[in-house]
Design a protein around this motif. Structure first.
Motif, PDB file in Angstrom:
ATOM      1  N   SER A   1       0.866  -1.173   0.000  1.00 47.75           N
ATOM      2  CA  SER A   1       0.000   0.000   0.000  1.00 47.75           C
ATOM      3  C   SER A   1       0.898   1.216   0.000  1.00 47.75           C
ATOM      4  N   GLY A   2       0.297   2.349  -0.340  1.00 49.71           N
ATOM      5  CA  GLY A   2       1.113   3.561  -0.383  1.00 49.71           C
ATOM      6  C   GLY A   2       0.428   4.656  -1.161  1.00 49.71           C
ATOM      7  N   GLU A   3       1.134   5.232  -2.116  1.00 44.77           N
ATOM      8  CA  GLU A   3       0.588   6.384  -2.847  1.00 44.77           C
ATOM      9  C   GLU A   3      -0.626   5.960  -3.676  1.00 44.77           C
ATOM     10  N   LYS A   4      -1.643   6.855  -3.651  1.00 48.92           N
ATOM     11  CA  LYS A   4      -2.914   6.516  -4.285  1.00 48.92           C
ATOM     12  C   LYS A   4      -2.752   6.257  -5.781  1.00 48.92           C
ATOM     13  N   ARG A   5      -1.905   7.072  -6.447  1.00 53.18           N
ATOM     14  CA  ARG A   5      -1.777   6.922  -7.899  1.00 53.18           C
ATOM     15  C   ARG A   5      -1.259   5.523  -8.248  1.00 53.18           C
ATOM     16  N   PHE A   6      -0.407   4.967  -7.401  1.00 52.09           N
ATOM     17  CA  PHE A   6       0.123   3.633  -7.680  1.00 52.09           C
ATOM     18  C   PHE A   6      -0.927   2.565  -7.357  1.00 52.09           C
ATOM     19  N   GLU A   7      -1.666   2.790  -6.291  1.00 53.10           N
ATOM     20  CA  GLU A   7      -2.731   1.827  -5.957  1.00 53.10           C
ATOM     21  C   GLU A   7      -3.771   1.792  -7.073  1.00 53.10           C
ATOM     22  N   ASP A   8      -4.135   2.988  -7.577  1.00 52.36           N
ATOM     23  CA  ASP A   8      -5.123   3.052  -8.664  1.00 52.36           C
ATOM     24  C   ASP A   8      -4.606   2.347  -9.905  1.00 52.36           C
ATOM     25  N   PHE A   9      -3.334   2.564 -10.200  1.00 51.64           N
ATOM     26  CA  PHE A   9      -2.748   1.917 -11.376  1.00 51.64           C
ATOM     27  C   PHE A   9      -2.896   0.408 -11.271  1.00 51.64           C
ATOM     28  N   MET A  10      -2.611  -0.109 -10.089  1.00 53.30           N
ATOM     29  CA  MET A  10      -2.670  -1.563  -9.923  1.00 53.30           C
ATOM     30  C   MET A  10      -4.102  -2.080 -10.059  1.00 53.30           C
ATOM     31  N   ARG A  11      -5.059  -1.326  -9.545  1.00 57.22           N
ATOM     32  CA  ARG A  11      -6.456  -1.782  -9.656  1.00 57.22           C
ATOM     33  C   ARG A  11      -6.860  -1.836 -11.128  1.00 57.22           C
ATOM     34  N   GLU A  12      -6.434  -0.827 -11.885  1.00 60.49           N
ATOM     35  CA  GLU A  12      -6.781  -0.810 -13.310  1.00 60.49           C
ATOM     36  C   GLU A  12      -6.056  -1.930 -14.061  1.00 60.49           C
ATOM     37  N   ALA A  13      -4.784  -2.138 -13.724  1.00 61.27           N
ATOM     38  CA  ALA A  13      -4.009  -3.190 -14.407  1.00 61.27           C
ATOM     39  C   ALA A  13      -4.662  -4.548 -14.182  1.00 61.27           C
ATOM     40  N   GLU A  14      -5.208  -4.709 -12.984  1.00 65.16           N
ATOM     41  CA  GLU A  14      -5.865  -5.973 -12.664  1.00 65.16           C
ATOM     42  C   GLU A  14      -7.074  -6.191 -13.590  1.00 65.16           C
ATOM     43  N   GLN A  15      -7.776  -5.092 -13.893  1.00 64.08           N
ATOM     44  CA  GLN A  15      -8.923  -5.207 -14.808  1.00 64.08           C
ATOM     45  C   GLN A  15      -8.457  -5.529 -16.224  1.00 64.08           C
TER      46      GLN A  15
END
Ligand code: ADP
Length: 492
Positions: free
Chosen positions: A347-361
């Motif tokens: 966990s950490g910076e929001k922009r990186f968390e968001d990137f990972m959620r999108e990559a998962e999709q």
């Protein structure tokens, strides 16, 4: 005892190893927010082999009181001067696992959080520094070396040599260990003067001034007898402006007294042969259990059940320090051009968390991220992955790459700090090496290193060699303890 140590002792006309007082804001198993606590908690035990009596002095934090209040022995109390204030100092003694801890008790400063942040944290640890120095003569222990860790204890040598002149505190030797130079304890000089009575003549760039602030860590770098950081490469790097955070000048001036000692990992906690958190166990001679862990990992995270697909992993704080921006730049391209899978826990910076959620999709069945902290999943990821990504911008030591190697997950790292010192790049001519590396902080170079790893994935022979070498590397604490013991002897 090793012959080298016996010789060093003889040269110094001594019979016994020195007694050492470790000073730190946190310490395992009493209190912990980061790796510092592990190092300080493990060293006294590891020192036994070298005949070093090392004890720890640390704040009596709320978390310690809650758990150990019934087991402490009250030693004494006194009042210390904190500017115009008189501050209560209670000294409690606690023995855990054979290690002796002296706890500095004051409800006002240590009644809630370990670190209060900002100015309040400055006052907390200014008080702690004063209390430790005043406590040294009244302990039932006579250290010759005071081992200060990070900025929270870095004021000790300066205070000892400027305010306790002629006293026993002044005659002791001080080692300063820098675990992360990004944290220095910077405050307005008036504030520090008010708390600790520091003379104005020390508020200059030669002593503790940096960028208009009084800097605790800088004061330590100026006054400690010896300085070390947590890897030899990081010790070199912090002498440059890119890594030095403003302290490169003083560290260059003191380079003869500056060294690097790699931290170790707990070999019992991280042991694929005995790890109770794994669905199957294995060792470097028998890897069948690792394949089972991989299948369990793919299953539990909803990845395609494909043993032939290499699993790349990260268990990390998602910050720029850890090179996450490089991963963001290259991961799609590598996924597109290979059959790799990618797993991330952190966990950490929001922009990186968001990137990972999108990559998962985008990459269903091939990418999975678990945003949060999860010890059990971390173990399964180390065991079930084939490659471990750690392209850090800077890395004082880094533990994850060592854990990954212990579990036979081959690290792909940037050659910086402790990563450079612990990962031996694969040499395709000799077959030696424990991982893959690249030197510039550049997405192209990371991508290229990942493709090199993928090429090797095609050969069972190469992969077995890599896993064997990685799992054979010794990252235990004994090595660190020996280096610290040597450092103490040099200081006498
Ligand atoms: P740091 O700079 O964060 O201290 P290290 O590599 O030195 O980096 O140590 C990080 C440690 O914390 C490793 O043991 C790693 O497995 C663990 N860790 C990091 N993030 C998580 C998480 N989200 N869940 C579980 N363990 C984690």
């Amino acid at each position: 005892m090793k012959k080298e140590f016996r010789d060093l002792l003889r040269q110094r006309g001594r019979q016994a190893m020195p007694q050492v007082l470790l000073v730190a804001a946190e310490c395992m198993p009493l209190s912990k927010t980061g790796g510092l606590a592990d190092v300080v908690g493990t060293l006294p035990k590891a020192y036994r082999e070298f005949g070093i009596d090392a004890r720890v002095i640390t704040p009596y934090h709320r978390v310690i009181k809650d758990r150990y209040a019934g087991q402490t022995e009250h030693m004494c109390y006194f009042y210390s001067r904190l500017g115009w204030r008189e501050a209560y100092v209670g000294i409690e003694k606690l023995v855990v696992d054979g290690v002796i801890f002296y706890l500095v008790d004051n409800e006002q400063y240590f009644g809630d959080r370990i670190y209060r942040g900002d100015k309040a944290e400055g006052e907390q640890y200014a008080y702690f520094s004063r209390a430790v120095l005043d406590a040294i003569p009244v302990l039932d222990f006579h250290p010759e070396i005071v081992h200060c860790n990070d900025w929270h204890a870095a004021m000790l040598p300066m205070l000892a040599h400027t305010q306790y002149v002629g006293g026993m505190q002044d005659r002791l030797k001080y080692l300063l260990t820098i675990h992360n130079i990004a944290f220095q304890g910077k405050f307005g000089f008036d504030y520090v003067q008010d708390l600790l009575g520091v003379d104005e003549r020390y508020y200059t760039p030669e002593f503790m001034e940096l960028n208009g602030c009084a800097d605790f860590l800088k004061a330590g770098c100026v006054f400690a007898d010896r300085i070390n950081t947590v890897s030899p490469s990081y010790a070199e790097e912090i002498k440059t402006p890119y890594y030095g955070e403003g302290l490169e000048g003083i560290l260059n001036a003191r380079s003869a007294e500056l060294g690097g000692i790699i931290n170790g990992i707990d070999k019992d906690l991280f042991n694929p042969h005995r790890d109770p958190l794994l669905p199957a166990r294995y060792n470097r001679g028998l890897l069948r259990g690792k394949a089972k862990c991989k299948a369990a990992l793919q299953d539990s995270l909803g990845l395609e059940q494909r043993p032939e697909a290499p699993v790349f992993a990260m268990v990390t704080r998602m910050t720029e320090q850890k090179g996450f921006d490089l991963v963001v730049s290259v991961i799609d391209e590598v996924l597109y051009n290979s059959n790799m899978q990618f797993v991330l826990l952190g966990s950490g910076e929001k922009r990186f968390e968001d990137f990972m959620r999108e990559a998962e999709q985008r990459w269903r069945g091939r990418v999975c991220s678990y945003i949060g902290y999860n010890e059990e999943l971390a173990h399964l990821i180390y065991a079930g992955s084939d490659f471990y990504l750690m392209p850090s911008r800077f890395e004082p030591c880094g533990l994850s790459q060592m854990i990954a190697m212990r579990y036979g997950s081959i690290p792909i790292v940037r050659e910086t700090g402790g990563l450079r010192d612990t990962v031996q790049p694969y040499n395709r001519f000799t077959g030696e090496g424990t991982g893959f590396s690249f030197s510039n902080y550049d997405a192209y170079d990371l991508k290229e290193a990942m493709f090199r790893a993928l090429e090797c994935w095609g050969s069972d022979e190469i992969m077995h060699g890599l896993i064997h070498h990685a799992m054979s590397a010794d990252f235990g604490f004994a090595r660190s303890a020996e280096d610290y013991a040597r450092t103490y002897l040099w200081m006498l």
